[in-house]
Structure formats: C-alpha cells, structure tokens
Write a protein that holds these residues in place. Structure first.
Motif, short mmCIF file in Angstrom:
data_model
loop_
_atom_site.label_atom_id
_atom_site.label_comp_id
_atom_site.label_asym_id
_atom_site.label_seq_id
_atom_site.Cartn_x
_atom_site.Cartn_y
_atom_site.Cartn_z
N VAL A 2 -37.69 30.27 22.13
CA VAL A 2 -36.89 30.44 20.91
C VAL A 2 -35.42 30.24 21.26
CG1 VAL A 2 -36.24 31.98 19.03
CG2 VAL A 2 -38.58 32.06 19.97
N LYS A 3 -34.75 29.37 20.54
CA LYS A 3 -33.31 29.16 20.68
C LYS A 3 -32.67 29.57 19.37
CE LYS A 3 -33.22 27.40 24.78
NZ LYS A 3 -32.69 28.19 25.87
N SER A 4 -31.77 30.54 19.43
CA SER A 4 -31.14 31.09 18.22
C SER A 4 -29.65 30.84 18.25
CB SER A 4 -31.39 32.59 18.13
OG SER A 4 -32.76 32.87 18.14
N VAL A 5 -29.10 30.53 17.08
CA VAL A 5 -27.65 30.44 16.92
C VAL A 5 -27.27 31.24 15.69
CG1 VAL A 5 -27.41 28.21 18.08
CG2 VAL A 5 -27.72 28.28 15.61
N ARG A 6 -26.06 31.72 15.72
CA ARG A 6 -25.56 32.49 14.57
C ARG A 6 -24.19 31.95 14.21
NH1 ARG A 6 -22.69 37.16 13.65
NH2 ARG A 6 -23.32 38.18 11.73
#
Length: 92
Positions: free
Chosen positions: A65-69
């Motif tokens: 999982v690669k998350s950005v905010r």
C-alpha cells in the motif's frame, strides 16, 4: 473514535494535523485492509519491518500500500516490489 477525533480537531487542530501527516501510511493500510475484508477476503496486516509488503491475503498473495495525503503523486522506487499487488491510496 470518530467523535474523539472531531473533538481533538476542535481543541487542537495543529496537533491532529501533525498526527495525520505522520500516520498516512498506516491509515492507508487499514483502509485497504477494511475494503479487502468487506469484499470477503481474510487478511493480516504485516509488521512495519516487512519490507515491500503491507498486507497478507490468506490464499491470495501480498499487497503493498502506498499512501499520500494532500498530493496527487506517489513516490515509488524503480526496484520491483516483492508484493503481488499494489494499491495506491490518496487521502485529502
């Protein structure tokens, strides 16, 4: 838990922002895990030191999982991942 976050935001918005900024990876992993479980998969979230694999799907491989905010791009290394699937999560 949501009520506590709303209360924290009302009292300490800067603190909540700092917490969320540093926790986007974990939040993304739990959002993906929840979605997989809702689709009927049995999953296990792997320890933080499980490089390039965040979630184990019983009988179905691994997920990175690669998350950005607050952004619209992800930084991903050119090195191939050992995970079977990648999920990209964008949070506002």
């Amino acid at each position: 838990m949501i009520n506590e976050l709303i209360e924290l935001h009302a009292r300490q918005p800067v603190l909540l922002e700092a917490i969320l900024k540093n926790a986007s990876g974990v939040i993304g992993e739990y959002l993906v895990a929840q979605e997989l479980e809702e689709q009927g998969h049995e999953i296990r979230i792997l320890a933080n030191n499980a490089r390039e694999r965040d979630i184990q799907i019983t009988g179905g491989g691994t997920v990175e999982v690669k998350s950005v905010r607050g952004r619209t791009t992800w930084t991903v290394s050119k090195r191939p991942s050992r995970a079977d699937y990648w999920v990209l999560v964008r949070m506002p």
